[in-house]
Scaffold this motif. Structure first.
Motif, PDB file in Angstrom:
ATOM      1  N   UNK A  69       8.570   1.824  -6.891  1.00 25.53           N
ATOM      2  CA  UNK A  69       8.844   3.049  -6.170  1.00 25.53           C
ATOM      3  C   UNK A  69       7.620   3.379  -5.331  1.00 25.53           C
ATOM      4  N   UNK A  70       7.833   3.543  -4.042  1.00 28.05           N
ATOM      5  CA  UNK A  70       6.745   3.853  -3.134  1.00 28.05           C
ATOM      6  C   UNK A  70       7.053   5.146  -2.420  1.00 28.05           C
ATOM      7  N   UNK A  71       5.993   5.865  -2.129  1.00 26.71           N
ATOM      8  CA  UNK A  71       6.141   7.151  -1.468  1.00 26.71           C
ATOM      9  C   UNK A  71       5.132   7.195  -0.324  1.00 26.71           C
ATOM     10  N   UNK A  72       5.549   7.698   0.813  1.00 24.08           N
ATOM     11  CA  UNK A  72       4.660   7.791   1.967  1.00 24.08           C
ATOM     12  C   UNK A  72       3.869   9.095   1.865  1.00 24.08           C
ATOM     13  N   UNK A  73       2.534   8.962   1.789  1.00 16.88           N
ATOM     14  CA  UNK A  73       1.653  10.127   1.721  1.00 16.88           C
ATOM     15  C   UNK A  73       0.517   9.934   2.711  1.00 16.88           C
ATOM     16  N   UNK A  74      -0.184  11.004   3.001  1.00 16.62           N
ATOM     17  CA  UNK A  74      -1.348  10.900   3.874  1.00 16.62           C
ATOM     18  C   UNK A  74      -2.430  10.110   3.153  1.00 16.62           C
ATOM     19  N   UNK A  75      -3.255   9.435   3.944  1.00 16.66           N
ATOM     20  CA  UNK A  75      -4.278   8.560   3.376  1.00 16.66           C
ATOM     21  C   UNK A  75      -5.240   9.330   2.472  1.00 16.66           C
ATOM     22  N   UNK A  76      -5.468  10.599   2.776  1.00 16.81           N
ATOM     23  CA  UNK A  76      -6.381  11.397   1.956  1.00 16.81           C
ATOM     24  C   UNK A  76      -5.827  11.618   0.549  1.00 16.81           C
ATOM     25  N   UNK A  77      -4.521  11.615   0.447  1.00 22.23           N
ATOM     26  CA  UNK A  77      -3.877  11.857  -0.850  1.00 22.23           C
ATOM     27  C   UNK A  77      -3.544  10.570  -1.595  1.00 22.23           C
ATOM     28  N   UNK A  84       0.339  -4.336   0.206  1.00 21.32           N
ATOM     29  CA  UNK A  84       1.673  -3.976   0.681  1.00 21.32           C
ATOM     30  C   UNK A  84       1.623  -2.735   1.566  1.00 21.32           C
ATOM     31  N   UNK A  85       0.719  -1.777   1.237  1.00 17.71           N
ATOM     32  CA  UNK A  85       0.577  -0.568   2.060  1.00 17.71           C
ATOM     33  C   UNK A  85       0.108  -0.924   3.466  1.00 17.71           C
ATOM     34  N   UNK A  86      -0.857  -1.818   3.555  1.00 19.32           N
ATOM     35  CA  UNK A  86      -1.385  -2.222   4.864  1.00 19.32           C
ATOM     36  C   UNK A  86      -0.321  -2.992   5.644  1.00 19.32           C
ATOM     37  N   UNK A  87       0.435  -3.842   4.973  1.00 26.00           N
ATOM     38  CA  UNK A  87       1.522  -4.568   5.653  1.00 26.00           C
ATOM     39  C   UNK A  87       2.560  -3.587   6.177  1.00 26.00           C
ATOM     40  N   UNK A  88       2.865  -2.571   5.395  1.00 24.24           N
ATOM     41  CA  UNK A  88       3.845  -1.579   5.809  1.00 24.24           C
ATOM     42  C   UNK A  88       3.349  -0.807   7.031  1.00 24.24           C
ATOM     43  N   UNK A  89       2.056  -0.453   7.056  1.00 24.64           N
ATOM     44  CA  UNK A  89       1.505   0.252   8.213  1.00 24.64           C
ATOM     45  C   UNK A  89       1.517  -0.623   9.463  1.00 24.64           C
ATOM     46  N   UNK A  90       1.277  -1.917   9.290  1.00 26.89           N
ATOM     47  CA  UNK A  90       1.295  -2.801  10.463  1.00 26.89           C
ATOM     48  C   UNK A  90       2.712  -2.939  11.030  1.00 26.89           C
ATOM     49  N   UNK A  91       3.718  -2.827  10.196  1.00 29.02           N
ATOM     50  CA  UNK A  91       5.098  -2.906  10.674  1.00 29.02           C
ATOM     51  C   UNK A  91       5.584  -1.570  11.233  1.00 29.02           C
TER      52      UNK A  91
END
Length: 105
Positions: A69-77, A84-91
Motif C-alpha cells: 500500500x502506497x500513499x502520495x505525500x509531500x517529501x517533508x512528510x 520505487x518512489x523515485x521510479x514513480x516520480x520519474x514516470x
C-alpha cells in the motif's frame, strides 16, 4: 549361589585366570525396544488439515497475497524514500512541485 560364595570365587581367582576367562568370552547383546503411545489430543491434526490448503495456495501464488500500500505525500512528510518512489516520480513528473536547479546531490 550366595553372595559370599561369589565373592570368595572372585577373590580366589588369580589375574591369569581372569584374563583367560575374558579372552574366551564371546557374548553379544541385542536390545529391541518397542513402545506405543496413544495420542489423546488430535485437535491440532484437524486444524492443520483445514489450514494446509490455504498455506499451499499462498506458497504457490505469493504475489497475489503480498500487497504494497502506497500513499502520495509531500517529501517533508515521507518517512522513507525507496527506489520505487523515485521510479514513480520519474514516470509522473506532474507530482513534482518545484525544482531547485542550484542544488546538487
Amino acid at each position: 549361589m550366595e553372595n559370599s560364595k561369589l565373592i570368595d570365587i572372585y577373590q580366589s581367582a588369580n589375574e591369569n585366570q581372569e584374563k583367560l576367562f575374558k579372552k574366551n568370552i564371546n557374548s553379544t547383546l541385542h536390545v529391541k525396544q518397542e513402545s506405543e503411545k496413544i495420542i489423546k489430543d488430535t485437535e491440532w491434526i484437524e486444524i492443520m488439515e483445514r489450514t494446509i490448503p490455504y498455506i499451499d495456495n499462498i506458497l504457490r501464488n505469493p504475489n497475489r497475497f503480498i500487497i504494497n500500500e502506497e500513499e502520495i505525500v509531500k517529501i517533508e512528510r515521507a518517512r522513507r524514500i525507496t527506489v520505487e518512489s523515485i521510479k514513480n516520480l520519474s514516470k509522473n513528473t506532474s507530482f513534482i512541485q518545484e525544482i531547485d536547479e542550484n542544488r546538487r546531490c
